[in-house]
Design a protein around this motif. Structure first.
Motif, PDB file in Angstrom:
ATOM      1  N   GLU A  18      46.905 -15.083 -14.126  1.00  0.00           N
ATOM      2  CA  GLU A  18      45.647 -16.649 -13.805  1.00  0.00           C
ATOM      3  C   GLU A  18      44.163 -15.786 -12.748  1.00  0.00           C
ATOM      4  O   GLU A  18      44.244 -14.555 -12.684  1.00  0.00           O
ATOM      5  CB  GLU A  18      45.979 -16.939 -11.849  1.00  0.00           C
ATOM      6  N   THR A  19      42.887 -16.007 -13.470  1.00  0.00           N
ATOM      7  CA  THR A  19      41.803 -15.575 -13.117  1.00  0.00           C
ATOM      8  C   THR A  19      40.859 -16.541 -13.042  1.00  0.00           C
ATOM      9  O   THR A  19      40.944 -17.116 -13.868  1.00  0.00           O
ATOM     10  CB  THR A  19      41.788 -14.610 -13.771  1.00  0.00           C
ATOM     11  N   ARG A  20      39.813 -15.907 -12.152  1.00  0.00           N
ATOM     12  CA  ARG A  20      38.811 -17.134 -12.381  1.00  0.00           C
ATOM     13  C   ARG A  20      37.638 -16.290 -13.282  1.00  0.00           C
ATOM     14  O   ARG A  20      36.380 -16.978 -13.351  1.00  0.00           O
ATOM     15  CB  ARG A  20      38.204 -16.881 -10.821  1.00  0.00           C
ATOM     16  N   ALA A  22      41.776 -15.176  -7.775  1.00  0.00           N
ATOM     17  CA  ALA A  22      42.297 -13.729  -7.524  1.00  0.00           C
ATOM     18  C   ALA A  22      42.627 -13.770  -8.601  1.00  0.00           C
ATOM     19  O   ALA A  22      43.549 -14.649  -9.589  1.00  0.00           O
ATOM     20  CB  ALA A  22      43.758 -14.061  -6.587  1.00  0.00           C
ATOM     21  N   GLN A  23      43.573 -12.527  -9.026  1.00  0.00           N
ATOM     22  CA  GLN A  23      44.085 -11.999  -9.781  1.00  0.00           C
ATOM     23  C   GLN A  23      45.013 -12.728  -9.608  1.00  0.00           C
ATOM     24  O   GLN A  23      46.234 -11.422  -8.908  1.00  0.00           O
ATOM     25  CB  GLN A  23      43.713 -10.336 -10.456  1.00  0.00           C
ATOM     26  N   LYS A  24      46.484 -12.170 -10.866  1.00  0.00           N
ATOM     27  CA  LYS A  24      48.243 -13.098 -11.183  1.00  0.00           C
ATOM     28  C   LYS A  24      48.658 -12.669 -12.193  1.00  0.00           C
ATOM     29  O   LYS A  24      47.319 -13.420 -12.710  1.00  0.00           O
ATOM     30  CB  LYS A  24      47.847 -14.158 -10.080  1.00  0.00           C
ATOM     31  N   VAL A  25      49.859 -11.621 -12.478  1.00  0.00           N
ATOM     32  CA  VAL A  25      50.414 -11.857 -13.558  1.00  0.00           C
ATOM     33  C   VAL A  25      51.485 -12.454 -13.312  1.00  0.00           C
ATOM     34  O   VAL A  25      52.013 -11.656 -12.286  1.00  0.00           O
ATOM     35  CB  VAL A  25      50.310 -10.332 -14.657  1.00  0.00           C
ATOM     36  N   THR A  26      52.050 -13.687 -14.403  1.00  0.00           N
ATOM     37  CA  THR A  26      53.435 -13.727 -13.471  1.00  0.00           C
ATOM     38  C   THR A  26      54.678 -13.557 -15.006  1.00  0.00           C
ATOM     39  O   THR A  26      53.872 -14.108 -16.111  1.00  0.00           O
ATOM     40  CB  THR A  26      53.460 -15.286 -13.936  1.00  0.00           C
ATOM     41  N   GLN A  27      55.223 -12.305 -15.045  1.00  0.00           N
ATOM     42  CA  GLN A  27      56.630 -12.356 -15.752  1.00  0.00           C
ATOM     43  C   GLN A  27      58.051 -13.136 -15.102  1.00  0.00           C
ATOM     44  O   GLN A  27      58.009 -12.282 -14.608  1.00  0.00           O
ATOM     45  CB  GLN A  27      56.119 -10.768 -16.494  1.00  0.00           C
ATOM     46  N   ALA A  28      57.612 -14.727 -16.433  1.00  0.00           N
ATOM     47  CA  ALA A  28      58.757 -15.112 -15.242  1.00  0.00           C
ATOM     48  C   ALA A  28      60.787 -14.413 -16.217  1.00  0.00           C
ATOM     49  O   ALA A  28      61.170 -14.501 -15.365  1.00  0.00           O
ATOM     50  CB  ALA A  28      58.475 -16.414 -15.870  1.00  0.00           C
ATOM     51  N   PHE A  65      50.345  -2.312  -7.587  1.00  0.00           N
ATOM     52  CA  PHE A  65      49.063  -2.107  -7.630  1.00  0.00           C
ATOM     53  C   PHE A  65      48.435  -1.956  -5.937  1.00  0.00           C
ATOM     54  O   PHE A  65      48.925  -2.131  -5.227  1.00  0.00           O
ATOM     55  CB  PHE A  65      47.771  -3.174  -8.032  1.00  0.00           C
ATOM     56  N   MET A  66      47.856  -0.904  -5.743  1.00  0.00           N
ATOM     57  CA  MET A  66      47.635  -0.273  -4.325  1.00  0.00           C
ATOM     58  C   MET A  66      46.387   0.123  -4.579  1.00  0.00           C
ATOM     59  O   MET A  66      45.786  -0.909  -3.095  1.00  0.00           O
ATOM     60  CB  MET A  66      48.491   1.088  -4.447  1.00  0.00           C
ATOM     61  N   VAL A  67      45.663   1.480  -5.132  1.00  0.00           N
ATOM     62  CA  VAL A  67      44.505   1.234  -4.817  1.00  0.00           C
ATOM     63  C   VAL A  67      43.491   1.520  -6.058  1.00  0.00           C
ATOM     64  O   VAL A  67      44.317   2.362  -6.662  1.00  0.00           O
ATOM     65  CB  VAL A  67      44.118   2.293  -3.676  1.00  0.00           C
ATOM     66  N   TYR A  68      41.962   1.033  -5.791  1.00  0.00           N
ATOM     67  CA  TYR A  68      41.347   1.381  -7.154  1.00  0.00           C
ATOM     68  C   TYR A  68      40.035   2.044  -6.815  1.00  0.00           C
ATOM     69  O   TYR A  68      39.448   1.867  -5.957  1.00  0.00           O
ATOM     70  CB  TYR A  68      41.097   0.793  -8.259  1.00  0.00           C
ATOM     71  N   ALA A  96      49.818  -6.479 -17.837  1.00  0.00           N
ATOM     72  CA  ALA A  96      48.382  -6.341 -17.172  1.00  0.00           C
ATOM     73  C   ALA A  96      47.759  -7.375 -16.773  1.00  0.00           C
ATOM     74  O   ALA A  96      46.801  -7.327 -18.392  1.00  0.00           O
ATOM     75  CB  ALA A  96      48.129  -5.380 -16.659  1.00  0.00           C
ATOM     76  N   LEU A  97      46.459  -7.648 -16.076  1.00  0.00           N
ATOM     77  CA  LEU A  97      45.342  -8.436 -16.040  1.00  0.00           C
ATOM     78  C   LEU A  97      44.207  -7.369 -15.630  1.00  0.00           C
ATOM     79  O   LEU A  97      44.473  -7.156 -14.306  1.00  0.00           O
ATOM     80  CB  LEU A  97      45.635  -9.899 -15.474  1.00  0.00           C
ATOM     81  N   SER A  98      43.403  -6.963 -16.583  1.00  0.00           N
ATOM     82  CA  SER A  98      42.982  -5.801 -15.657  1.00  0.00           C
ATOM     83  C   SER A  98      43.701  -4.669 -14.687  1.00  0.00           C
ATOM     84  O   SER A  98      44.634  -4.142 -16.002  1.00  0.00           O
ATOM     85  CB  SER A  98      41.862  -6.348 -14.960  1.00  0.00           C
ATOM     86  N   PHE A  99      43.821  -3.992 -13.849  1.00  0.00           N
ATOM     87  CA  PHE A  99      44.632  -2.744 -13.379  1.00  0.00           C
ATOM     88  C   PHE A  99      45.453  -3.767 -13.055  1.00  0.00           C
ATOM     89  O   PHE A  99      46.276  -3.214 -11.751  1.00  0.00           O
ATOM     90  CB  PHE A  99      43.669  -2.207 -12.668  1.00  0.00           C
TER      91      PHE A  99
END
Lengths: 108, 114
Positions: free
Chosen positions: A26-28, A1-7, B45-48, A93-96
């Motif tokens: 976080e990304t794999r 899962a992709q996740k971005v944290t801005q604390a 994010f909603m959709v791509y 942002a991580l990717s979108f």
């Protein structure tokens, strides 16, 4: 899962102070791209920088600098000698996938 | 202006009506992303989408929301039977066909449900 944290939800500084906005992701994926965007009070979103996962060199653009550290999965953004016009919400942002943003208030 | 165009900029709908939000990407861009931003909150994010394909809709609510990006014409985000909680700013972004290039954002559509 992709996740971005801005604390940091909100930061207030006085003009001319330096400020660092944190971003942890976080990304794999082994190949990925990170971005920073700025959203001033007018509401539009402005692209600031893109960094790919193979390029860990820090980047400086005027008063802006970015510190990418793969070991800690962080991509922090520093504004040197902040100005009132820097007041905005900044998104990592991580990717979108976007973080929740950090609202920066620069007071005169 | 060859930027991402969203219309309308402001949309008012009564509860139960349908809302259609349009996004024309930048010239040459075939990737479109939709985001929702609630007041004082971040971009969700909603959709791509790519032309005629939904690539990732993991952020779309399961009901009432749909999106398309036809071969011709703008991308459409459709919200059926709107409720007050749908009131938000909806941003569209587009990017080049190359993966992971920066996205360029439109100015958003502010939807108000009354």
């Amino acid at each position: 899962a992709q996740k971005v944290t801005q604390a940091q939800t909100e930061i207030s500084v006085v003009e001319k102070e330096d400020v660092t906005l944190d971003c942890v992701y976080e990304t794999r994926d082994t190949t990925y791209y990170l971005f920073w965007y700025k959203q001033p009070p007018s509401g539009e979103l402005v692209f600031l920088i893109r960094r790919n996962s193979f390029d860990e060199q820090n980047e400086i653009s005027g008063r802006y600098s970015w510190n990418f550290q793969k070991s800690t999965s962080s991509f922090n953004f520093t504004i040197t000698a902040s100005q009132v016009v820097d007041s905005a919400v900044y998104f990592c942002a991580l990717s979108f996938y976007f973080g929740s943003g950090t609202k920066l208030n620069v007071k005169p | 202006n060859a930027g991402v165009m969203q219309n309308p900029r402001h949309l008012v709908r009564r509860r139960g009506q349908e809302a259609r939000l349009r996004c024309s990407p930048m010239k040459g861009h075939s990737h479109v992303y939709w985001y929702r931003q609630l007041p004082e909150e971040g971009l969700k994010f909603m959709v791509y989408l790519q032309k005629e394909n939904i690539i990732d809709e993991s952020g779309m609510p399961k009901e009432r929301f749909s999106a398309e990006f036809p071969k011709e014409g703008p991308s459409i985000l459709r919200i059926q039977q709107v409720v007050r909680g749908d009131s938000a700013a909806y941003f569209c972004a587009s990017s080049l066909p190359t993966e992971n290039t920066e996205a360029f954002f439109g100015q958003g559509t502010r939807l108000t449900v009354v």
